[in-house]
Design a protein around this motif. Structure first.
Motif, short mmCIF file in Angstrom:
data_model
loop_
_atom_site.label_atom_id
_atom_site.label_comp_id
_atom_site.label_asym_id
_atom_site.label_seq_id
_atom_site.Cartn_x
_atom_site.Cartn_y
_atom_site.Cartn_z
N HIS A 1 0.79 -1.23 0.00
CA HIS A 1 0.00 0.00 0.00
C HIS A 1 0.82 1.28 0.00
CE1 HIS A 1 -3.21 -2.82 1.24
NE2 HIS A 1 -3.93 -2.02 0.47
N HIS A 2 2.06 1.24 0.50
CA HIS A 2 2.83 2.47 0.65
C HIS A 2 4.21 2.43 0.01
CE1 HIS A 2 -0.29 3.71 3.42
NE2 HIS A 2 -0.14 2.55 4.05
N GLY A 3 4.58 1.31 -0.58
CA GLY A 3 5.91 1.16 -1.16
C GLY A 3 6.02 1.81 -2.51
N PRO A 4 7.18 1.73 -3.09
CA PRO A 4 8.42 1.16 -2.56
C PRO A 4 8.96 1.98 -1.39
CG PRO A 4 8.67 1.76 -4.89
CD PRO A 4 7.33 2.20 -4.46
N MET A 5 9.65 1.27 -0.48
CA MET A 5 10.23 1.96 0.67
C MET A 5 11.34 1.10 1.28
SD MET A 5 6.89 1.37 3.21
CE MET A 5 6.92 2.99 3.77
N SER A 6 12.15 1.75 2.10
CA SER A 6 13.22 1.02 2.80
C SER A 6 12.62 0.30 4.01
CB SER A 6 14.31 1.98 3.25
OG SER A 6 13.88 2.77 4.33
N ALA A 7 13.38 -0.64 4.54
CA ALA A 7 12.95 -1.34 5.76
C ALA A 7 12.79 -0.34 6.89
CB ALA A 7 13.95 -2.43 6.12
N ASN A 8 13.70 0.61 7.00
CA ASN A 8 13.61 1.61 8.07
C ASN A 8 12.33 2.43 7.95
OD1 ASN A 8 16.06 0.80 9.10
ND2 ASN A 8 17.22 2.41 8.11
N ASP A 9 12.01 2.85 6.72
CA ASP A 9 10.78 3.62 6.51
C ASP A 9 9.55 2.80 6.88
OD1 ASP A 9 12.19 5.82 5.56
OD2 ASP A 9 11.98 5.23 3.46
N LEU A 10 9.55 1.53 6.48
CA LEU A 10 8.41 0.67 6.77
C LEU A 10 8.26 0.47 8.27
CD1 LEU A 10 7.13 -2.29 4.84
CD2 LEU A 10 7.57 -2.63 7.25
N ILE A 11 9.35 0.21 8.95
CA ILE A 11 9.30 0.00 10.40
C ILE A 11 8.84 1.26 11.11
CG2 ILE A 11 10.74 -0.44 12.44
CD1 ILE A 11 12.30 -2.44 10.58
N ARG A 12 9.34 2.42 10.69
CA ARG A 12 8.89 3.68 11.30
C ARG A 12 7.39 3.87 11.09
NH1 ARG A 12 14.31 5.57 10.11
NH2 ARG A 12 13.77 6.17 8.00
N ARG A 13 6.90 3.49 9.92
CA ARG A 13 5.47 3.63 9.64
C ARG A 13 4.66 2.70 10.55
NH1 ARG A 13 2.86 5.98 5.62
NH2 ARG A 13 0.66 5.50 5.51
N ILE A 14 5.12 1.47 10.71
CA ILE A 14 4.40 0.52 11.58
C ILE A 14 4.44 1.00 13.02
CG2 ILE A 14 4.46 -1.82 12.54
CD1 ILE A 14 5.33 -2.80 9.74
N ILE A 15 5.59 1.46 13.48
CA ILE A 15 5.72 1.93 14.86
C ILE A 15 4.86 3.17 15.10
CG2 ILE A 15 7.34 2.94 16.51
CD1 ILE A 15 9.38 0.87 15.56
N ARG A 16 4.73 4.01 14.09
CA ARG A 16 3.87 5.19 14.23
C ARG A 16 2.43 4.75 14.49
NH1 ARG A 16 4.02 8.15 9.12
NH2 ARG A 16 2.33 6.80 8.52
N ASP A 17 2.00 3.68 13.81
CA ASP A 17 0.63 3.17 13.99
C ASP A 17 0.50 2.26 15.21
OD1 ASP A 17 0.00 4.55 11.68
OD2 ASP A 17 0.20 2.80 10.38
N HIS A 18 1.63 1.62 15.59
CA HIS A 18 1.65 0.68 16.72
C HIS A 18 2.88 1.00 17.57
CE1 HIS A 18 -1.37 -1.60 14.53
NE2 HIS A 18 -0.60 -1.50 13.48
N PRO A 19 2.82 2.02 18.43
CA PRO A 19 4.00 2.53 19.13
C PRO A 19 4.74 1.52 20.01
CG PRO A 19 2.05 3.87 19.62
CD PRO A 19 1.61 2.75 18.75
#
Length: 143
Positions: free
Chosen positions: A31-49
């Motif tokens: 849904h949001h790629g392409p992206m780096s692993a760091n970007d993806l993890i930051r996005r997940i953590i933003r939604d699930h702190p």
């Protein structure tokens, strides 16, 4: 141009071809790629702190081995400043990956270290000995 397929995405979700954590990574990347692993993890953590990011890091190599995602380039990470791999989903269904025997992995790792030790300058031999020692402690019962 992204090589994605909405039909493939829906089949993966409906069929349970990916474990929960792999699907979480795949879903964000789809849904949001392409992206780096760091970007993806930051996005997940933003939604699930309270999420543990180490649970996601290994999923990238697994998903790549399964053929569900691929490297599409590199970019400079906005936080660390390091060059990172940029990932994107593929249009293919994931294939099952075989579990690797830890003893075989250890043997392969040690053999590669020994081979590399024969090919490098003397200044690299001591660091390789240290890596070799660490490799031998990872799975102490594996021969």
């Amino acid at each position: 141009m992204r090589q994605t397929s909405l039909a493939t995405y829906h089949e993966i979700v409906a069929s349970g071809l990916l474990s929960k954590r792999r699907l979480e990574v795949y879903d964000v990347l789809f849904h949001h790629g392409p992206m780096s692993a760091n970007d993806l993890i930051r996005r997940i953590i933003r939604d699930h702190p309270y999420a543990n990011q180490t649970g996601w890091n290994a999923r990238f190599s697994e998903l790549q081995r399964m053929g569900a995602i691929k490297e599409v380039g590199t970019k400079k990470d906005e936080v660390s400043g390091h060059e990172c791999i940029v990932w994107d989903v593929t249009h293919t269904l994931p294939v099952k990956i075989e579990k690797t025997d830890k003893a075989e992995l250890k043997k392969e790792l040690v053999n590669k270290i020994v081979s590399l030790g024969k090919a490098v300058d003397d200044k690299w031999k001591e660091p390789l000995r240290e890596i070799y020692a660490i490799a031998n402690t990872i799975y102490p019962n594996a021969k």
